[in-house]
Design an enzyme around this catalytic site. Structure first.
Site, PDB file in Angstrom:
ATOM      1  CG  HIS A 112      -1.868   1.134   1.262  1.00  0.00           C
ATOM      2  ND1 HIS A 112      -2.961   1.209   0.436  1.00  0.00           N
ATOM      3  CD2 HIS A 112      -1.872   2.252   2.012  1.00  0.00           C
ATOM      4  CE1 HIS A 112      -3.603   2.326   0.670  1.00  0.00           C
ATOM      5  NE2 HIS A 112      -2.957   2.989   1.625  1.00  0.00           N
ATOM      6  CD  GLU A 156      -3.545  -1.039  -2.022  1.00  0.00           C
ATOM      7  OE1 GLU A 156      -3.413  -0.489  -3.145  1.00  0.00           O
ATOM      8  OE2 GLU A 156      -3.937  -0.451  -1.030  1.00  0.00           O
ATOM      9  CG  ASN A 206      29.152 -23.898  -6.750  1.00  0.00           C
ATOM     10  OD1 ASN A 206      28.685 -24.276  -7.820  1.00  0.00           O
ATOM     11  ND2 ASN A 206      30.291 -23.276  -6.636  1.00  0.00           N
TER      12      ASN A 206
END
Lengths: 171, 704
Positions: free
Chosen positions: B48, B70, B426
């Protein structure tokens, strides 16, 4: 910026005065724009920079900032002078491509401060290709003496401080 | 009066990026179907404020995009909608998308609306689609939604008659209209009736009133929200647009507006299909899109960024102010002492100087502390990374984070982020096995990756450990032999083999994936870490797991230095690079053809650099055995540097030479010693290089 501003005023308003700090170098009097002068100090030993060109005398500690010192005699290929009590370092603010830098120039002695009108300034004579007059702003007559005004930005900037890699080859 | 809004942009960006972080962390904490209202509320609030801010600052694209987000979040918060896993994924993607939007706005590059539009469509499909689905499955819910149904007409007509002093209360109608534009097309008619003649006009009063037609399918509540702040200072009426159009259609010929209700009416029918197709369609391109978004973010990051700022806790500032206070007291004490100093006061003077030293050191430490941030700033990105990647790879992975409060210099933190991401990737890709393989190996199905950070001495240690399959020493060695990194008959210890993964061009991943396995990476990781003055160690056991240990200096501003002397010059070596210092005997030195020298140290041959030679200065002696050699290591390369003498060790503050001068080869910076003189800090990497250049130069001279 400063240089531009002063240029404008000198060209725009006839008779506008600029102040120049002059110093002695091998009997000649040179001047720099006083607005670019930060301070004047006595010569103090500097730490040499490895593989720096001959005219870079080293770096000093200026209240916590590392500032390089340039010997103007050696820069102009004049006979080097033994540094004495009169030897003076003029600390200048120089505008370069990489922003404002602070540098010190080592000169024989500080002389005077003159107010000079742009109208009184004469272009340096053409000395042929062998002499680079690019960093001379102009010549001016003060009390029957010739003063050489230096374009300090151009002079310390165009003259890029060579790094050791440039020198590595002929070392 | 116009205020230059751009001066607030930087603050807005920072706040918004922080808001996005909050959203991301919240979303990661949420499970599908979760009812955790507090977290959902936090996410909603963040979205918001981003929407509000971007509307105010005129970033319409961001505001528009955030608005739909929203709306969905609002429904979830109100319990009208169940939070699905798919929705979480979509929200996370939109966080990425917003982040790249902000990056573009910050660097003032054009916005890439493609991904935003794609996400927008998906959101819309979800908004309408699941509404309808909910209607059929839960009849009760339908009663909660009638307000949504009613406005499904075309839009609203708002008459807005502000009081005279509307402007004085700091409200700006133009801004509100711009906000309305986010909902759809806005036509405004201005009523100038009340405008007085110029002579009686007060410029600070608002004489205008407006009739606004908004073509949108937003509920009237959204419109009312825009005018929320001015409700008490104006007359407002709201009416559905359709009625007005119908009324006017008698007068005016039917225009485009009339077509809109029909199109809108169709939506509920097509939407369920769209929604049914959407999840299947989104699942596959999900991963690709995400990595694309990530790439976009990385790209934007590398671009030019304006000044960065840092948030400092008030505690730190208060401590600093206290310390400055003490310093001032000490200073005035010394000042008084100096005014009429007699030798009788010498003791007091010494005391005062001691106190001054104490104050200064404390002050230095607390100023340094301002730059220190908890490492959680870096660690926070990993839950998301692990979640996304483990989903993409079909692995089940749990991430444990410890020591996130450990503080680290901001500059170091910024530079260590990417190497850490690489290491974690990794571990995810090469380390942790597929669930079935894990079960077969008698391990729990869910793999574990642990991030840990702690202080040790003057450094910070970051550990990345996994309980995966570990490094396969045999496979690495075989590959290295094949690539010619290791001679066929060369025998290596397990540790040496593990070190091989830091060599360029070595990857043992069976297949090259988009995640890792191209064999570039670990060498870069180590280079980056070395550049920060740190190091990386690896510890691994086949089948049990791998631990990567990254050691970094706490700050880049201060360095532990070893002062050395060559002739009359003083230089500084970073202590972290020093392995040992010793006196050499003539028989240890060998000349190699081409003029280079090597020193035999135990079973190694190390190139020798004579500092006086590369720097062209005078030393006490040119005989190596008269002085000392300092053996230094950088990036796994060793070099022996000949100096005349070792001086003290001390912490030095690094100053840049480049500020006023140029980069100097062999020197990484300068510092100011206790006596006020400047000393050069040596750059090991470039010394090694310079030694090589000189040697090849000598070779050239000889050949001439």
């Amino acid at each position: 910026m400063e240089a531009v501003a002063t240029d404008n005023t000198t060209q725009g308003v006839a008779g506008a005065l600029d102040q120049y700090l002059t110093f002695m170098l091998d009997g000649e009097e040179y001047g720099v724009d006083i607005l670019s002068v930060r301070e004047i100090r006595g010569w103090d030993s500097a730490t040499p920079v490895p593989n720096a060109p001959k005219h870079v005398k080293g770096v000093i500690n200026l209240r916590g900032t590392i500032v390089p010192l340039i010997d103007l005699r050696e820069r102009f290929n004049l006979e080097p002078l033994e540094y004495g009590p009169m030897t003076v370092v003029i600390v200048l603010n120089v505008n370069t491509d990489k922003g404002e830098k602070t540098m010190g120039i080592v000169v024989d002695a500080v002389s005077d401060v003159y107010s000079i009108s742009a109208d009184d300034m004469r272009d340096p004579p053409d000395l042929g290709d062998s002499v680079d007059t690019n960093y001379i702003k102009g010549l001016v007559n003060v009390q029957e003496k010739m003063v050489i005004l230096l374009e300090i930005d151009r002079f310390l900037n165009a003259d890029r401080l060579p790094t050791s890699s440039d020198y590595g080859l002929d070392a | 009066m116009s205020v230059d809004m751009s001066q607030f942009h930087q603050v807005f960006f920072e706040e918004s990026l922080e808001g996005l972080d909050i959203m991301e962390q919240g979303l990661l904490a949420l499970e599908p179907g979760s009812q955790d209202l507090e977290t959902i509320g936090a996410i909603f609030r963040a979205a918001h404020s981003i929407k509000g801010g971007s509307g105010t600052f005129g970033f319409g694209e961001v505001a528009e995009f955030t608005h739909i987000l929203e709306t969905l979040l609002d429904e979830i918060r109100d319990g009208q909608r169940v939070l699905t896993g798919e929705a979480i994924n979509l929200f996370l993607q939109s966080v990425d998308c917003l982040r790249s939007m902000f990056d573009s706005l910050q660097t003032e590059t054009p916005l890439d609306m493609e991904s935003a539009n794609a996400l927008h469509k998906q959101f819309e499909a979800m908004l309408h689609g699941t509404d309808a689905a909910a209607d059929t499955s839960e009849a009760v819910d339908a009663s909660g939604a009638p307000e949504n149904d009613a406005p499904a007409s075309t839009g609203w007509v708002v008459t807005f008659k502000p009081d005279l002093d509307l402007l004085r209360t700091g409200n700006e109608p133009v801004r509100m209209f711009r906000e309305l534009e986010a909902f759809g097309e806005v036509t405004a008619h201005c009523d100038l009736e009340k405008l007085p003649t110029l002579g009686t006009l007060t410029p600070e009063e608002c004489y205008l009133s407006w009739t606004l037609e908004i073509v949108t399918d937003e509920p009237v509540e959204s419109i009312k929200e825009v005018f929320e702040w001015v409700e008490d200072e104006s007359d407002l009426t709201y009416a559905p647009l359709g009625t007005k159009v119908e009324a006017e259609s008698a007068v005016e010929t039917a225009d485009g507006n009339e077509a809109v209700p029909q199109v809108d009416a169709d939506v509920p029918e097509t939407a369920p299909e769209a929604a049914a197709v959407a999840p299947a369609a989104t699942a596959a391109p999900d991963v690709a899109k995400r990595s694309e978004a990530a790439a976009a973010v990385v790209k934007a990051n590398s671009g030019k960024k304006p000044d960065t700022s840092i948030r400092v806790s008030t505690d730190k500032i208060d401590a600093l102010i206290n310390m400055v206070g003490e310093l001032v007291i000490t200073q005035s004490m010394l000042g008084t002492l100096g005014e009429n100093f007699t030798m009788a006061n010498l003791h007091k003077l010494q005391q005062g100087l001691e106190q001054l030293e104490h104050n200064t050191r404390e002050l230095q430490e607390s100023v340094m502390r301002i730059r220190m941030l908890p490492i959680s700033f870096t660690f926070n990105r990993f839950p998301r990374l692990v979640r996304d990647m483990s989903q993409a790879m079909g692995k089940s992975i749990e991430l444990l984070i410890e020591g996130e409060g450990t503080e680290l210099d901001k500059t170091v933190m910024e530079k260590i982020g990417d190497p850490l991401v690489h290491l974690v990737r990794n571990s995810l890709d090469h380390g942790i096995e597929m669930p079935e393989d894990r079960l077969a190996a008698g391990k729990p199905e869910t793999g574990q990756i642990k991030l840990n950070a702690f202080h040790q001495g003057g450094s910070i240690v970051i550990e990345i450990s996994d309980d995966g399959k570990g490094l396969d020493a045999d496979a690495i060695l075989a590959k290295a032999r094949k690539n010619g990194l290791v001679a066929p008959d060369q025998e290596l210890s397990t540790n040496q083999i593990h070190e091989l993964i830091f060599e360029a061009g070595l990857s043992t991943a069976a297949a090259v994936t988009d995640v890792s396995g191209r064999g570039v990476g670990m060498d870069v990781v180590r280079k980056n870490i070395n550049e920060l003055g740190g190091g990386i160690e690896i510890e691994s056991a086949k089948g049990v797991g791998t631990t990567m240990r990254v050691r970094l200096p706490l700050t880049l501003a201060i360095l532990d230095g070893q002062l050395v002397r060559v002739g009359t010059h003083t230089y500084i070596f970073p202590i972290i690079n020093i392995i040992e210092s010793l006196q050499v005997k003539t028989e240890q030195i060998n000349q190699i053809a081409g003029g280079s020298e090597v020193m035999r140290l135990r079973d190694e041959y190390i190139p020798v650099v004579r500092l006086y030679d590369v720097f062209q200065i005078d030393a006490d002696s040119t005989r190596l055995e008269d002085g000392l050699v300092v053996v230094l290591e950088f990036d796994n390369e060793k070099v022996a540097v000949a100096v005349d003498d070792l001086l003290s060790q001390q912490q030095v503050v690094i100053k840049s030479l480049e500020t006023n001068y140029e980069k100097v080869d062999g020197v990484s910076g300068a510092t100011i010693l206790g006596d006020g003189t400047v000393a050069m800090i040596l750059d090991i990497q470039s010394l090694i290089r310079m030694a090589g250049v000189r040697q090849s130069h000598i070779q050239k001279t000889i050949s001439l």
